[in-house]
Design a protein around this motif. Structure first.
Motif, PDB file in Angstrom:
ATOM      1  N   VAL A 197       7.930  10.369   1.287  1.00 50.49           N
ATOM      2  CA  VAL A 197       8.496  10.587   0.149  1.00 50.49           C
ATOM      3  C   VAL A 197       8.003  11.862  -0.579  1.00 50.49           C
ATOM      4  N   LEU A 198       8.724  12.931  -0.851  1.00 51.59           N
ATOM      5  CA  LEU A 198       8.533  14.107  -1.304  1.00 51.59           C
ATOM      6  C   LEU A 198       9.045  14.065  -2.657  1.00 51.59           C
ATOM      7  N   ALA A 199       8.002  14.592  -3.650  1.00 50.50           N
ATOM      8  CA  ALA A 199       8.698  14.494  -5.025  1.00 50.50           C
ATOM      9  C   ALA A 199       8.291  16.018  -5.971  1.00 50.50           C
ATOM     10  N   THR A 200       8.826  16.016  -7.039  1.00 50.21           N
ATOM     11  CA  THR A 200       8.526  17.213  -7.768  1.00 50.21           C
ATOM     12  C   THR A 200       8.379  16.573  -9.268  1.00 50.21           C
ATOM     13  N   LYS A 201       7.929  17.423 -10.184  1.00 54.14           N
ATOM     14  CA  LYS A 201       7.956  17.000 -11.656  1.00 54.14           C
ATOM     15  C   LYS A 201       9.200  16.467 -12.102  1.00 54.14           C
ATOM     16  N   GLU A 202      10.316  17.189 -11.564  1.00 56.13           N
ATOM     17  CA  GLU A 202      11.643  16.910 -12.103  1.00 56.13           C
ATOM     18  C   GLU A 202      12.036  15.508 -11.701  1.00 56.13           C
ATOM     19  N   ASP A 203      11.687  14.929 -10.634  1.00 59.03           N
ATOM     20  CA  ASP A 203      12.080  13.544 -10.426  1.00 59.03           C
ATOM     21  C   ASP A 203      11.377  12.445 -11.269  1.00 59.03           C
ATOM     22  N   PHE A 204      10.162  13.096 -11.994  1.00 56.79           N
ATOM     23  CA  PHE A 204       9.718  11.989 -12.989  1.00 56.79           C
ATOM     24  C   PHE A 204      10.373  12.308 -14.347  1.00 56.79           C
ATOM     25  N   ARG A 205      10.737  13.403 -14.503  1.00 59.90           N
ATOM     26  CA  ARG A 205      11.237  13.843 -15.848  1.00 59.90           C
ATOM     27  C   ARG A 205      12.558  13.068 -16.090  1.00 59.90           C
ATOM     28  N   ASP A 206      13.440  13.233 -15.424  1.00 60.12           N
ATOM     29  CA  ASP A 206      14.914  12.591 -15.005  1.00 60.12           C
ATOM     30  C   ASP A 206      14.822  11.019 -14.977  1.00 60.12           C
ATOM     31  N   ARG A 207      15.253  10.399 -16.014  1.00 61.93           N
ATOM     32  CA  ARG A 207      15.130   8.820 -15.758  1.00 61.93           C
ATOM     33  C   ARG A 207      15.862   8.245 -14.567  1.00 61.93           C
ATOM     34  N   ARG A 208      16.974   8.672 -14.364  1.00 69.23           N
ATOM     35  CA  ARG A 208      17.853   8.262 -13.179  1.00 69.23           C
ATOM     36  C   ARG A 208      17.029   8.727 -11.776  1.00 69.23           C
ATOM     37  N   VAL A 239       0.885  -1.196  -0.172  1.00 67.50           N
ATOM     38  CA  VAL A 239      -0.031   0.112  -0.023  1.00 67.50           C
ATOM     39  C   VAL A 239       0.863   1.357  -0.028  1.00 67.50           C
ATOM     40  N   VAL A 240       0.598   2.267  -0.680  1.00 66.75           N
ATOM     41  CA  VAL A 240       1.242   3.566  -0.741  1.00 66.75           C
ATOM     42  C   VAL A 240       0.002   4.716  -0.747  1.00 66.75           C
ATOM     43  N   LEU A 241       0.180   5.411   0.067  1.00 69.41           N
ATOM     44  CA  LEU A 241      -0.654   6.628   0.280  1.00 69.41           C
ATOM     45  C   LEU A 241      -0.220   7.968  -0.284  1.00 69.41           C
ATOM     46  N   VAL A 242      -0.864   8.423  -1.288  1.00 71.10           N
ATOM     47  CA  VAL A 242      -0.543   9.837  -1.738  1.00 71.10           C
ATOM     48  C   VAL A 242      -1.336  10.725  -0.832  1.00 71.10           C
ATOM     49  N   ILE A 293       4.106   2.150   5.648  1.00 73.63           N
ATOM     50  CA  ILE A 293       3.252   2.687   4.476  1.00 73.63           C
ATOM     51  C   ILE A 293       3.896   3.867   3.989  1.00 73.63           C
ATOM     52  N   PRO A 294       4.386   3.860   2.638  1.00 78.01           N
ATOM     53  CA  PRO A 294       4.902   5.236   2.045  1.00 78.01           C
ATOM     54  C   PRO A 294       4.037   6.207   2.075  1.00 78.01           C
ATOM     55  N   VAL A 295       4.412   7.419   2.542  1.00 77.99           N
ATOM     56  CA  VAL A 295       3.193   8.603   2.315  1.00 77.99           C
ATOM     57  C   VAL A 295       4.066   9.403   1.531  1.00 77.99           C
ATOM     58  N   VAL A 296       3.497   9.494   0.062  1.00 76.86           N
ATOM     59  CA  VAL A 296       3.936  10.304  -0.845  1.00 76.86           C
ATOM     60  C   VAL A 296       3.186  11.810  -1.093  1.00 76.86           C
ATOM     61  N   ASN A 297       3.912  13.006  -1.185  1.00 77.48           N
ATOM     62  CA  ASN A 297       3.263  14.091  -1.286  1.00 77.48           C
ATOM     63  C   ASN A 297       4.301  14.876  -2.128  1.00 77.48           C
ATOM     64  N   GLU A 298       3.722  15.958  -2.783  1.00 74.22           N
ATOM     65  CA  GLU A 298       4.257  16.836  -3.445  1.00 74.22           C
ATOM     66  C   GLU A 298       5.349  17.947  -2.760  1.00 74.22           C
ATOM     67  N   ASN A 299       6.367  18.000  -3.026  1.00 71.10           N
ATOM     68  CA  ASN A 299       7.282  18.820  -2.407  1.00 71.10           C
ATOM     69  C   ASN A 299       7.018  20.306  -2.436  1.00 71.10           C
ATOM     70  N   ASP A 300       5.942  20.997  -1.883  1.00 68.01           N
ATOM     71  CA  ASP A 300       5.456  22.184  -2.219  1.00 68.01           C
ATOM     72  C   ASP A 300       6.384  23.223  -1.721  1.00 68.01           C
ATOM     73  N   THR A 326      -0.217  19.111 -11.497  1.00 70.84           N
ATOM     74  CA  THR A 326      -1.467  19.811 -11.682  1.00 70.84           C
ATOM     75  C   THR A 326      -2.303  19.734 -10.213  1.00 70.84           C
ATOM     76  N   ASP A 327      -2.071  18.469  -9.571  1.00 74.35           N
ATOM     77  CA  ASP A 327      -2.494  18.335  -8.531  1.00 74.35           C
ATOM     78  C   ASP A 327      -2.044  17.207  -7.850  1.00 74.35           C
ATOM     79  N   ASN A 328      -2.574  16.636  -6.800  1.00 76.86           N
ATOM     80  CA  ASN A 328      -1.905  15.341  -6.377  1.00 76.86           C
ATOM     81  C   ASN A 328      -2.609  14.037  -6.927  1.00 76.86           C
ATOM     82  N   ASP A 329      -3.702  14.285  -7.867  1.00 75.53           N
ATOM     83  CA  ASP A 329      -4.255  13.442  -8.821  1.00 75.53           C
ATOM     84  C   ASP A 329      -3.165  12.888  -9.762  1.00 75.53           C
ATOM     85  N   GLU A 330      -2.579  13.988 -10.349  1.00 75.71           N
ATOM     86  CA  GLU A 330      -1.387  13.771 -11.208  1.00 75.71           C
ATOM     87  C   GLU A 330      -0.313  12.801 -10.639  1.00 75.71           C
ATOM     88  N   LEU A 331      -0.060  13.224  -9.377  1.00 71.99           N
ATOM     89  CA  LEU A 331       1.203  12.860  -8.817  1.00 71.99           C
ATOM     90  C   LEU A 331       0.900  11.316  -8.520  1.00 71.99           C
TER      91      LEU A 331
END
Length: 358
Positions: free
Chosen positions: A102-113, A46-49, A131-138, A148-153
């Motif tokens: 786990v905090l993420a930005t779009k850049e983390d998905f653009r770069d393959r590494r 289970v992953v929670l966004v 339980i990993p809790v993922v959110n945008e790094n606001d 766009t919002d956390n639906d995209e994430l």
């Protein structure tokens, strides 16, 4: 549950986690954690966004609303993220579970590494009592780095992990035929990933505290289903709604999964930035979009080349009417592509294995 040891991503919207005044709804969050813990103990991954960091910050520092909007969002998120994660930590600890942030930005998905590093971290967390809790790094996400919002994430995380199911919890039972306050509104129980008629039901209205709305949810849900995961839209304010919809019961809208593409093709489908584009003629478009055949992009079907891309760069593929039809990895440079454009018997500019057609 239809599958044992299923990999499930659960996205929870701000309005599920907060009360009408914007303060955190600790009672509902606690009940959500109970359901996530139940799924985990049944053997599911289970992953929670989770949204809610900005709302949690606003509850602690309401005076910040008078600041510049971008700075305010960064500041409230920085404060609220600690509050929200501490609440999750305490609630999961009551079930002898840990949570990992786990905090993420779009850049983390653009770069393959970056993408592969984040996937490896999440996969490692899933195999333990975490339980990993993922959110945008606001705090660092501004303008082009923002989702766009956390639906995209949630959609990106679902594709990244090859998850079986994405559950998007909001404050409505699913997709309705009219606005939620319309007495004629009825629930749409099942939706195809390719059904375009659905847009006639959706009003472009955002939620009160979140950034998204039903239009974003449905767009991301259909996109995610096309990439191979079942998507469920359900009401996170209903008691036991998460476990009920995952067991095949309860009110919700289901979008069945389509055939799952390769991991590389999934990454391509989620990649927003390219280094150039090629336009193809009608014949090439028909061949490339024919789901019954396997085809690479050959120079004979190309009618124009834009940009100064190199071998290994990402390319947008557009049709004769300049509509986007896919994305792929260039096998040689733009200069060579221009020289070979329209010629038969030449090496593919984009091989099928490195080509994602929308």
């Amino acid at each position: 549950m239809r599958k044992s040891n299923a990999k499930i991503v659960v996205k929870v919207g701000t309005n599920v986690l907060t009360r009408s005044d914007g303060s955190l709804d600790v009672t509902n969050i606690s009940h959500l954690v109970d359901q996530l813990a139940m799924l985990k103990k049944e053997g599911h991954q289970v992953v929670l966004v989770s949204s809610g960091a900005v709302g949690a910050g606003r509850e602690l520092l309401p005076a910040a609303d008078e600041m510049d909007p971008v700075v305010r969002r960064q500041m409230l998120s920085s404060i609220g993220q600690i509050r929200l994660m501490e609440l999750y930590r305490q609630l999961f600890a009551g079930h002898q579970l840990l949570c990992g942030q786990v905090l993420a930005t779009k850049e983390d998905f653009r770069d393959r590494r970056h993408y592969l590093n984040m996937r490896n971290c999440l996969e490692a967390l899933l195999h333990d009592r975490v339980i990993p809790v993922v959110n945008e790094n606001d705090v660092v996400s501004v303008t082009e780095l923002m989702f766009t919002d956390n639906d995209e994430l949630a959609s990106l995380v679902t594709a990244m992990l090859n998850a079986d199911t994405l559950v998007i919890l909001s404050t409505v039972d699913g997709l309705l035929t009219a606005a939620p306050d319309d007495p004629t509104a009825t629930l749409i129980p099942t939706l195809s990933a390719t059904d375009e008629s659905v847009w006639s039901y959706i009003a472009p209205v955002k939620s009160s505290f979140g950034r998204g709305g039903m239009a974003t949810k449905v767009r991301m849900a259909q996109h995610t289903a096309r990439l191979g995961a079942e998507v469920i839209l359900a009401n996170g304010k209903r008691r036991d709604s998460l476990v009920e919809v995952l067991s095949g019961k309860g009110l919700c809208t289901r979008i069945p999964a389509q055939a799952q593409p390769s991991n590389l093709k999934k990454w391509l489908a989620q990649h927003p930035t390219t280094n150039g584009s090629v336009q193809v003629n009608e014949g090439a478009k028909m061949v490339l979009t024919d789901g019954a055949s396997v085809s690479s992009l050959l120079p004979v079907g190309i009618i124009s080349v834009d940009g100064d891309f190199k071998k290994g760069d990402l390319l947008s593929i557009i049709g004769p009417d300049k509509e986007s039809i896919g994305i792929g990895v260039a096998q040689y440079s733009a200069e060579k592509a221009r020289n070979l454009m329209g010629q038969k018997g030449q090496k593919a500019l984009v091989h099928y294995d490195y080509l994602m057609i929308y």
